[in-house]
Design a protein around this motif. Structure first.
Motif: not given
Lengths: 276, 423, 316
Positions: B395-421
């Motif tokens: 959401g915050k990437g699409l509405t321009g609050k942060t760059p899209l790429k950095s929003a998706l980077e946060s998403a990647d980080k969180q998902a991968n942390a869960a997947i690694d577990k």
């Protein structure tokens, strides 16, 4: 001094009325929504008094299943039996922890407190497996037995008994009553306000319980009311505010009626009721 | 702490007994010959999406009981993930159960699904994309029960009030982005500013996956890691950013509506991309006057999503022949035809579609045709974890609050942390 | 105060019969506790030991595979930034909600038990309504009244306090606050009732004496009611802390299970649920997280109880 009191009283009334309005506000909307068609609810200019009054939502909820009365009775049965058992077990345990001295009391007490702090989500599956091995899945016992006590209520009863006048029991003992008699004939009736509090909480706990019936009960004829209602408000094509609000009102109503009936007995402190 | 130790000892014994009993419980080899199934009991696990589906399910059960003489017990799931996990842990899962295409790879990997033979599921009968959704290494583990596709729904009354011709509605995303501001301006004049939004969109991989995968985009790596911030995916998702930038596209939640269908039905949006399940709801519940158009194309290619649910068979079922019988029964032309006519869903077999003359309904034909160009909602065993994370941050990437790429980077980080577990 | 001593030390009231009395006390206590203890043993302790066992393993509930991995699950918690965020949200939630619900409950109970107030029964019935409702229904009601087109925004814009409706449900800075309001609103009546039940036992003579000295309502509340209710306040605080730290269903329904937007509604209990019942074999980690949370709650509860001026939960 008289004037002083009435200003204080006015403030009290104002505070109480404001809080009463705050409490009622969400309910009035919910009740109002339960009598409106979906289109008006989601339109954004819905008013507290329905423009298009309809019973359709209630008809829908009641008509979803011929088992509706059955679910209602299941809920009544499970909640009543569960509450009665709880009252005795919790009050006895709370009394023991507050009033009797015995070896290991502190440890038992702290052990119970600690158990309360474990989030229930992780106990769901272990309890499911335990019930399965006891052969209790899909039975009313699976809803009653694991909740036959409530540590929070044991704790509450203990706190009540801590500030409970001790002289009553001593007088009774001098009169020659045995310990068990003292408890059931003297202490129990005197603790009525706190027991009533516990009873209503426990009853509601059983009545509104959703997770346990959902996991443990599979046969539709054994559903409780909340589970039954839920199985019909679960719609893929969007939240059906109209149906879910009607379902909420239906599930609250019996308890409100019960509460009004038992209001007399509830919180019947001597001082409070004598004063008009 | 002496008491604590004693308690532990007692509890450990209780637990030991418990685990032994739990292990001893399962795995009785399935036997029983074919022929009459009288006296046997088939447990099915389903969820109910609408009243029509409930009716359809009742018909299936009655029909099957009459045909085979067996009894069918229905378990309605309301919180599928929690309930199926408890059921499987206790070896108490239903003999056959509903399985979403997105969840299928996970179940298959856990080894809880029974491969279905060619007599039970004749693959050539179904749409190939749907069979593929329930196949692994050449084996079929699920029988597609029905299918849903997305289409573009347009509110006719709003077009009329803004003097817009249905043919003026663009057919591509490129044109749509250019056209939306002018259409929004007209809506503002007609209904008042901010009352009606031109279009609803969703921040959900279940709706965005086909766009994310365009031009070789790989939102999830082969090993199942989240890869949302990779260049091509970010480039693809920029489409939604452009859409939001028009000021005419909103998510239903933004305007306080639970979902697209509610927003559309309540007259809050003029257009939405939605599945065929909304079709009867719009007709009957909201009485919306609408037209169904094919999905927009983008960069010269049409796309959309396919959602399909299949019947899976429990690998530890004790009544496998009966379970096979059930799958055969619900997949047969006559039964499926009756079922889709009751529920308003689309069949998983092309011959049933023909038989039921679905092509005669222009709206449903649009949905049916979407099967040809759409992507099945499925991507490995980590999809729902990654989607949860995506919804949390995009959401915050699409509405321009942060760059899209950095929003998706946060998403990647969180998902991968869960997947690694889970490794 | 005398009875407190008796309770704490088991000081004999009649020294002659000391031994008998202790024995009889113990027998009665054990038999009173036995049934409750049986239930606790089967459905709490056994389940807890199972959870503890799982927390040392990698667990796949789907096919019942357990792989021992020692303390690794616990070590992961401290490397997990998301767990930190969740703990931060949860603590903030508790920090705001617990004092509010306790103070409000006490004030309302005090008002309701004051002498000469009319319509008590009606007020009590109204106040009690939220407790009668399941939290699933309440959450739906609240999401409804707080939505952009909902009554709350309607009221605020209508009164001219807002120019543009606030998207309470979708904006990260508001989402958790709405859940806070909802939680306070729905728990106050509970605790108010507990306070009330204890207040009816408060001897009138105490208030009368204070009135003689010219004490006003506020002074009576401070110097008589609050000290008298201390054991109950301990209970209310502890239950409040446990309830807020374990808050799950409201956040779950609110965010559709994702904890979003932007992790703003992610609580530890919701995270436990995600790891336990998500599309992953992480039941072991979920159990470790849950037990870690239990320890946090225990520490916070002890701190709060110290702040309440108690001298140990046992004596309070």
């Amino acid at each position: 001094m008289h004037k002083h009191t009435s200003i204080g009283k006015i403030i009290l009334y104002v505070v109480m009325t404001i809080y009463a309005l705050l409490t009622l506000y969400p309910f009035l909307w919910a009740i109002s929504a339960s009598f409106e068609p979906l289109k008006e609810i989601v339109s954004g200019n819905m008013s507290l008094w329905p423009k298009q009054f309809t019973f359709a939502n209630y008809q829908y909820m009641m008509g979803t299943s011929a088992q509706f009365p059955r679910w209602f009775m299941n809920s009544v049965f499970v909640s009543t039996v569960g509450t009665v058992i709880n009252i005795f077990l919790n009050t006895m345990a709370g009394y023991a922890l507050a009033r009797l001295s015995f070896p290991g009391r502190q440890r038992i007490y702290y052990g119970m407190l600690s158990l309360m702090m474990i989030p229930t989500q992780v106990l769901l599956i272990p309890n499911y497996l335990i019930l399965m091995n006891l052969g209790m899945l899909d039975s009313y016992s699976s809803l009653i037995l694991p909740s036959a006590i409530n540590i929070g209520n044991i704790f509450m009863m203990r706190q009540f008994f801590l500030s409970f006048p001790k002289d009553v029991e001593e007088a009774a003992e001098i009169d020659g009553l045995g310990r068990i008699q003292v408890f059931f004939r003297i202490v129990f009736p005197l603790a009525r306000p706190s027991i009533a509090t516990q009873a209503i909480f426990t009853f509601m706990g059983f009545w509104n319980n959703f997770m346990q019936p959902m996991l443990y009960i599979t046969t539709p004829s054994k559903y409780t009311l909340t589970l039954g209602l839920q199985s019909f408000t679960n719609q893929q094509a969007g939240v059906r505010w109209d149906h879910s609000m009607a379902a909420s009102v239906i599930s609250i109503l019996p308890i409100v009626i019960l509460y009004i009936i038992f209001n007399k007995y509830f919180l019947q402190g001597v001082r409070m009721d004598n004063e008009k | 702490m002496k008491l604590g130790k004693k308690l532990m000892a007692v509890a450990t014994i209780a637990l030991a007994g418990l685990t032994m009993a739990a292990c001893g419980g399962g795995n009785t080899a399935s036997s029983s010959g074919s022929g009459s199934y009288k006296g046997q009991n088939l447990k099915i696990g389903v969820w109910i999406g609408s009243d029509q589906e409930k009716q359809g399910m009742n018909d299936l059960i009655k029909g099957f009981e009459k045909k085979t003489g067996a009894r069918v017990t229905e378990k309605v799931y309301t919180d599928f993930n929690t309930q199926i996990q408890a059921d499987l842990a206790g070896h108490k899962a239903p003999d056959v159960w509903y399985m979403d295409s997105a969840m299928y790879p996970f179940f298959q990997k856990q080894g809880v699904l029974q491969p279905l033979d060619s007599k039970t599921v004749k693959t050539s009968n179904f749409y190939p994309a749907l069979i593929k959704a329930f196949s692994t290494n050449g084996k079929v583990y699920g029988a597609p029960k029905d299918t849903s596709t997305l289409a573009l729904y347009v509110n006719n009354d709003m077009l009329k009030k803004t003097n817009t011709n249905i043919n003026d509605v663009p057919k591509t995303y490129e044109d749509m982005i250019k056209w939306l501001p002018s259409f929004q301006a007209k809506l503002d004049t007609a209904y008042g500013k901010g009352k009606v939004h031109a279009m609803a969109y969703n921040q959900d991989m279940a709706r965005n996956l086909y766009i994310m995968e365009r031009n070789g985009g790989q939102p999830i790596t082969k090993s199942g890691k989240a890869n949302l911030a990779s260049d091509q995916v970010v480039k693809n998702l920029d489409l939604y950013k452009q859409l939001v930038a028009t000021g005419a596209a909103v998510t239903p939640k933004e305007i306080g509506q639970g979902d697209n269908g509610t927003a559309f039905g309540a007259g809050k949006v003029a257009m939405m991309e939605e599945g065929n399940w909304t079709y009867p709801v719009q007709k009957k519940q909201y009485k919306t006057n609408f037209t169904v158009l094919p999905m927009l194309s983008w960069e010269g290619k049409q796309g959309g999503m396919i959602f399909t649910v299949g019947w899976g068979e429990y690998a530890q079922s004790k009544v496998k022949p009966l379970a096979n019988e059930w799958i055969k029964y619900v997949s047969s032309v006559a039964t499926m035809k009756k079922y889709i006519e009751t529920t308003g869903t689309l069949p998983s077999r092309p011959d049933v579609a023909t038989d039921a003359k679905l092509d005669d309904n222009a709206s449903l034909k649009v949905h049916l045709d979407a099967n040809k160009y759409s992507t099945v909602w499925q991507a490995g065993t980590t999809l729902t974890t990654i989607n949860t994370s995506y919804q949390n941050f995009v959401g915050k990437g699409l509405t321009g609050k942060t760059p899209l790429k950095s929003a998706l980077e946060s998403a990647d980080k969180q998902a991968n942390a869960a997947i690694d577990k889970a490794k | 105060m005398m009875e407190k001593e008796t309770v704490a030390g088991g000081k004999p009231t009649r020294p002659k019969k000391k031994f008998d009395r202790h024995r009889a006390d113990a027998i009665q206590a054990y038999s009173f506790l036995a049934p409750a203890f049986l239930v606790i043993l089967v459905f709490f302790i056994a389940a807890f030991v199972f959870a503890l066992y799982m927390s040392f393993n990698k667990v796949n509930m789907y096919n019942n595979q357990y792989t021992f991995r020692g303390l690794q699950n616990y070590a992961e918690i401290f490397k997990d930034n998301i767990a930190l965020t969740a703990l931060k949200n949860t603590s903030l939630f508790s920090l705001v909600v617990v004092p509010c619900q306790t103070v409000l409950a006490l004030i309302i109970a005090y008002a309701l038990s004051s002498k000469g107030i009319r319509f008590k029964k009606l007020f009590r019935l109204i106040y009690f309504l939220p407790t009668l409702t399941s939290s699933a229904a309440l959450t739906l009601i609240f999401m409804f009244i707080f939505n952009v087109n909902g009554p709350v925004n309607g009221f605020l814009t209508g009164a001219g306090w807002l120019t543009k409706p606030i998207n309470f449900l979708q904006e990260p800075q508001y989402a958790l606050k709405v859940i806070m309001v909802m939680n306070i609103w729905s728990t106050v009546p509970n605790f108010m009732t507990v306070y009330l039940a204890s207040l009816v036992d408060l001897p009138d003579s105490l208030y009368e004496a204070a009135e003689m000295d010219g004490a006003n309502a506020w002074q009576k509340l401070r110097s008589i009611t609050i000290p008298y209710l201390r054991p109950i306040t301990t209970y209310v605080l502890l239950m409040g802390i446990i309830g807020t730290f374990q808050m799950f269903d409201q956040a779950y329904i609110f965010s559709n299970g994702s904890g979003g937007p932007d992790n703003s509604t992610l609580t530890v209990a919701l995270m436990v649920y995600q790891y336990a019942f998500g599309q992953m074999n992480t039941m072991g980690y979920a159990c470790a997280l849950a037990l870690f949370l239990a320890v946090v709650i225990y520490v916070v509860a002890r701190l709060a109880e110290k702040l309440n001026g108690g001298n140990g939960l046992a004596n309070n």
